[in-house]
Write a protein that holds these residues in place. Structure first.
Motif, PDB file in Angstrom:
ATOM      1  N   THR A 228      -1.611   4.184  -2.069  1.00  0.00           N
ATOM      2  CA  THR A 228      -3.039   4.094  -2.113  1.00  0.00           C
ATOM      3  C   THR A 228      -3.765   5.209  -1.107  1.00  0.00           C
ATOM      4  O   THR A 228      -4.929   5.423  -1.187  1.00  0.00           O
ATOM      5  CB  THR A 228      -3.518   2.520  -1.545  1.00  0.00           C
ATOM      6  OG1 THR A 228      -2.875   2.213  -0.367  1.00  0.00           O
ATOM      7  CG2 THR A 228      -3.038   1.661  -2.232  1.00  0.00           C
TER       8      THR A 228
ATOM      9  N   ARG B 266      -0.900  10.612  -7.157  1.00  0.00           N
ATOM     10  CA  ARG B 266      -0.539   9.205  -6.882  1.00  0.00           C
ATOM     11  C   ARG B 266       0.850   9.025  -7.697  1.00  0.00           C
ATOM     12  O   ARG B 266       1.777   8.412  -7.035  1.00  0.00           O
ATOM     13  CB  ARG B 266      -1.639   8.246  -6.797  1.00  0.00           C
ATOM     14  CG  ARG B 266      -1.252   6.549  -6.543  1.00  0.00           C
ATOM     15  CD  ARG B 266      -2.321   6.002  -6.718  1.00  0.00           C
ATOM     16  NE  ARG B 266      -3.184   6.386  -5.508  1.00  0.00           N
ATOM     17  CZ  ARG B 266      -4.848   6.083  -5.629  1.00  0.00           C
ATOM     18  NH1 ARG B 266      -5.009   5.175  -6.587  1.00  0.00           N
ATOM     19  NH2 ARG B 266      -5.573   6.510  -4.584  1.00  0.00           N
TER      20      ARG B 266
ATOM     21  N   GLU C 172       0.827  -1.352  -0.047  1.00  0.00           N
ATOM     22  CA  GLU C 172       0.031  -0.074  -0.112  1.00  0.00           C
ATOM     23  C   GLU C 172       0.766   1.273   0.090  1.00  0.00           C
ATOM     24  O   GLU C 172       0.370   2.187  -0.718  1.00  0.00           O
ATOM     25  CB  GLU C 172      -0.892  -0.041   1.310  1.00  0.00           C
ATOM     26  CG  GLU C 172      -2.154  -1.145   1.178  1.00  0.00           C
ATOM     27  CD  GLU C 172      -2.868  -1.226   2.329  1.00  0.00           C
ATOM     28  OE1 GLU C 172      -3.955  -1.442   2.460  1.00  0.00           O
ATOM     29  OE2 GLU C 172      -2.191  -0.821   3.540  1.00  0.00           O
TER      30      GLU C 172
ATOM     31  N   ASN D  35       2.292   1.713  -3.559  1.00  0.00           N
ATOM     32  CA  ASN D  35       1.581   2.051  -4.705  1.00  0.00           C
ATOM     33  C   ASN D  35       0.718   3.329  -4.447  1.00  0.00           C
ATOM     34  O   ASN D  35      -0.467   3.687  -4.867  1.00  0.00           O
ATOM     35  CB  ASN D  35       0.531   0.643  -4.821  1.00  0.00           C
ATOM     36  CG  ASN D  35       1.080  -0.392  -5.509  1.00  0.00           C
ATOM     37  OD1 ASN D  35       1.473  -0.118  -6.418  1.00  0.00           O
ATOM     38  ND2 ASN D  35       0.919  -1.759  -4.865  1.00  0.00           N
TER      39      ASN D  35
END
Length: 446
Positions: free
Chosen positions: A392, A399, A387, A390
């Protein structure tokens, strides 16, 4: 719109075509000039021009060059007590693509002084590398010559050279500088290191310099955990028990550095440039050291190295004027006409090493240092590492940037107890020194 009438001398143009491709190019050029611009005509003309460029390259015949297998000698002795090295190799053909070593192995190598003392150099496990005994040191005032007998029975010798003691290096210091390179690329800010020698009058007044340096890297965070990615994209976190806090990155000279005091009043040397180091090299450095070795060489050796410098500078292009072979002070005993490459150097030597804190560097140069561990702080993350990497937890529009930033982060510690575990993440260069050096403190380090 304006139109121009073009008179085309077709027979004259055709007689200039020497190949089929050139002829076709000229035919379409005539078409283009007589009937005007079209996308189709232009495309065909561009393709034919490219074919012409490829077709004009002539194959280089390496076999047409006469190859001479010549002995290459690289070595020196000094008045320092240590193992002195002589390296023997042979030249290789320009089209040699084999992995066979060109080392001159199995030779008898020795040095004699002017009163007949002989010191043998023994070949090591590395083929072609011959070392003296560790307690050997040349004596100032004596002359020395190198003798070689190859495994084929060919004999070589150098001229005698007198060992002259070198003066002490008085100072090593640095100053902010900008390296412009070849003048075509971006300029590089950094630190230029200089030396001063107050008095050379008792020496040869011709000098060659060598340097070696080291960056100490001590990372600010202790790595207690490591993470390994699994095939499904998740991470496994395990204990890390290696000490990767302190490393050292060493480098040494690759260039010829010469200086002479023969034209200097008082025999001093001032601001001799030795080593340029880019500011970017100090991004994670905690302490720096540089050692400069000064070799007092003969006028003949100085002349040889100067010719070698000019030879290297003038052969950057196939169109530069070729200078030929730079011959040193060795000759064949069996065949006086045979060329021998390289030089046997005899030199008095002095060395000086300094250790510098970051505050000892020119502040102006330090303005250009990007301190990685100051710019990249700790990230504390509640959640899994997949997480984290990435991103998240970050809004979708941010992002991609977060993923890029986090890609250089590693886990080094964890916080928390029975509840949620907090991963402590930092830039990998700030938790593992091996990214910028090697473990193990050098014996000379203070």
């Amino acid at each position: 719109m304006l139109y121009y009438k073009i008179e085309v001398n077709v027979p004259f143009i055709k007689q200039k075509a020497s190949t089929a491709i050139e002829y076709l190019i000229l035919q379409f050029t005539i078409l283009y000039m007589q009937h005007g611009y079209t996308q189709k005509n232009k495309a065909i003309l561009i393709i034919l021009c490219m074919l012409s460029l490829m077709g004009c390259v002539e194959e280089f015949e390496a076999d047409s060059i006469k190859f001479e297998k010549l002995l290459v000698v690289d070595g020196n002795i000094s008045d320092q007590q240590k193992e002195h090295a002589i390296k023997l190799t042979y030249t290789s053909p320009i089209d040699d693509q084999t992995d066979v070593s060109n080392a001159a192995s199995g030779a008898a190598v020795w040095v004699e002084d002017n009163i007949g003392n002989r010191t043998d150099f023994i070949e090591q496990s590395t083929p072609g590398l011959y070392l003296s005994p560790a307690d050997f040191a040349g004596i100032p005032g004596r002359s020395y010559a190198l003798y070689i007998t190859t495994s084929e029975g060919d004999s070589y010798k150098s001229t005698f050279q007198t060992l002259t003691p070198a003066p002490e290096i008085s100072r090593i210091y640095n100053r902010y500088s900008v390296d412009t390179g070849d003048g075509k690329s971006t300029s590089t800010p950094g630190f230029q290191f200089f030396i001063d020698v107050d008095n050379t009058l008792s020496s040869s007044q011709f000098f060659r310099y060598e340097w070696s340096d080291a960056h100490q890297v001590i990372v600010p965070y202790i790595k207690k955990y490591k993470a390994e990615i699994q095939p499904n994209g998740s991470y496994t976190i395990t204990d890390f028990d290696e000490d990767v806090k302190e490393c050292y990155r060493e480098d040494h000279f690759q260039e010829i550095i010469l200086q002479t005091s023969s034209n200097n009043e008082g025999g001093s040397l001032q601001e001799v440039p030795i080593r340029f180091t880019a500011s970017s090299e100090f991004d994670v450095t905690t302490k720096y050291s540089i050692e400069v070795t000064q070799r007092a060489i003969s006028p003949e050796a100085y002349s040889y190295y100067r010719k070698l410098e000019l030879f290297n500078e003038s052969n950057g292009s196939l169109f530069d004027r070729q200078q030929g072979v730079v011959v040193g002070n060795l000759q064949s005993v069996n065949n006086p006409d045979e060329k021998v490459l390289g030089y046997f150097e005899v030199s008095g030597t002095t060395s000086k090493r300094v250790f510098l804190a970051l505050t000892d560097l020119d502040p102006k140069g330090f303005e250009h240092v990007y301190r990685t561990c100051n710019e990249h702080g700790i990230i504390e993350f509640e959640g899994s590492l997949d997480e984290f990497y990435n991103a998240t937890d970050v809004p979708e529009e941010e992002r991609s940037t977060a993923i890029l930033v986090r890609s250089v982060y590693d886990i080094f510690d964890q916080l928390g107890g029975f509840g949620e575990i907090v991963q402590q993440m930092a830039h990998r260069h700030c938790v593992d020194c091996r990214y910028n050096g090697q473990l193990g403190k050098p014996s000379y380090w203070q």
